[in-house]
Write an enzyme that holds these catalytic residues in place. Structure first.
Site, PDB file in Angstrom:
ATOM      1  N   PRO A   2       0.823  -1.219   0.000  1.00  0.00           N
ATOM      2  CA  PRO A   2       0.000   0.000   0.000  1.00  0.00           C
ATOM      3  C   PRO A   2       0.852   1.261   0.000  1.00  0.00           C
ATOM      4  O   PRO A   2       1.838   1.361   0.713  1.00  0.00           O
ATOM      5  CB  PRO A   2      -0.816  -0.112   1.286  1.00  0.00           C
ATOM      6  CG  PRO A   2      -0.206  -1.185   2.090  1.00  0.00           C
ATOM      7  CD  PRO A   2       0.654  -2.023   1.207  1.00  0.00           C
ATOM      8  N   GLU A   3       0.482   2.211  -0.821  1.00  0.00           N
ATOM      9  CA  GLU A   3       1.135   3.515  -0.840  1.00  0.00           C
ATOM     10  C   GLU A   3       0.126   4.558  -0.368  1.00  0.00           C
ATOM     11  O   GLU A   3      -0.975   4.222   0.059  1.00  0.00           O
ATOM     12  CB  GLU A   3       1.645   3.829  -2.242  1.00  0.00           C
ATOM     13  CG  GLU A   3       2.778   2.891  -2.668  1.00  0.00           C
ATOM     14  CD  GLU A   3       3.569   3.426  -3.850  1.00  0.00           C
ATOM     15  OE1 GLU A   3       3.570   4.649  -4.068  1.00  0.00           O
ATOM     16  OE2 GLU A   3       4.185   2.616  -4.555  1.00  0.00           O
TER      17      GLU A   3
END
Ligand code: ZN
Length: 275
Positions: A2-3
């Site tokens: 996840p960013e």
């Protein structure tokens, strides 16, 4: 992994479901290592009865504000995801923590690789444990301007791609959106950060903001074990222009996209558009 856009999507979903609700007794770390600070039993005990005031994001950290002034911080890392489960629902095989709510529902944390962490404390306490205080500016905040970016890149001899991934330079940018932003800006990811001209810095700033906003609009990119907190999958993958697209034609000029390694990270770019 996840960013920023994926974490923001989770934060928005958690905010809707958790705000105003309290944690009940019975929080348990099925794998105690998920509790980063304090240790699992103490963290679970301290959380009991605390009501959630709101949920926000700093870089890739999820910050849950509690009614006693402390924070529950969740870092999903590579494969962590959160979901809500009705009482008695079967455990996921990689379940690491369960956090029962007063309503009877449970917030559950699933994490195949076990890198995800939970922290509980005041901002001051937690700043000694996780680098909350040394993070760079948020790329979607109004304070992030081309001038801010230029000042942060100045004097940095490292490859611009690596410098962009340094969370002390910019908070929340990861491998996917660094590649996409450099493509948008037409900048070769291997160039030294300090060698960029004013127009290139302005283009890079615009590229960073554009790719993050676009990803936020579609709920984040789908990769491996990322899920939104309601088990939803993001839908951004078809919009990626270069990431994981080596060997395919550049969507802008038709040249074959390449992959190289910059600072130990797989890097995707167009050898013709990015100079
Ligand atoms: Zn191209």
């Amino acid at each position: 992994m996840p960013e920023l856009p994926e974490v923001q999507t989770v934060v928005d979903q958690l905010g809707r479901r958790l705000s105003g609700r309290a944690f009940a007794a019975g929080t348990a770390f099925v794998w105690p290592g998920t509790a980063g600070y304090p240790e699992a039993a103490l963290l679970a005990a301290e959380l009991t009865g605390r009501r959630v005031l709101g949920v926000r994001r700093r870089a890739k950290y999820i910050l849950i504000d509690l009614d006693d002034g402390r924070l529950l911080v969740i870092h999903l890392r590579m494969t962590g995801f959160l979901h809500f489960a009705p009482p008695g629902a079967p455990d996921h095989r990689h379940l690491r923590a369960r956090l029962p709510l007063e309503s009877g529902e449970e917030l559950r944390f699933v994490d195949m690789r076990k890198f995800g962490r939970f922290y509980l404390g005041t901002l001051e306490e937690l700043s000694a444990v996780i680098p909350l205080a040394s993070l760079g500016p948020e790329p979607l905040a109004s304070e992030f301007t081309p001038e801010t970016l230029g000042a942060r890149l100045a004097g940095r001899g490292g490859a611009v791609k690596s410098v962009l991934l340094d969370q002390r330079v910019l908070a929340g940018l990861g491998n996917i959106y660094a590649d996409e932003a450099l493509f948008q800006a037409g900048i070769d990811p291997r160039r030294p950060a300090r060698g960029l001209g004013e127009a290139e810095i302005a283009a890079l700033h615009a590229g960073i903001v554009a790719v993050l906003r676009q990803a936020l609009g579609s709920g984040g990119t789908t990769f491996r074990d990322y899920r939104g907190s309601e088990g939803l999958r993001g839908e951004n993958e078809p919009d990626l222009q270069v990431f994981h697209r080596q060997g395919r034609p550049c969507p802008r000029c038709g040249a074959t996209l390449l992959r190289c390694v910059v600072g130990g990270r797989g890097t995707h770019f167009c050898p013709s558009c990015q100079q």
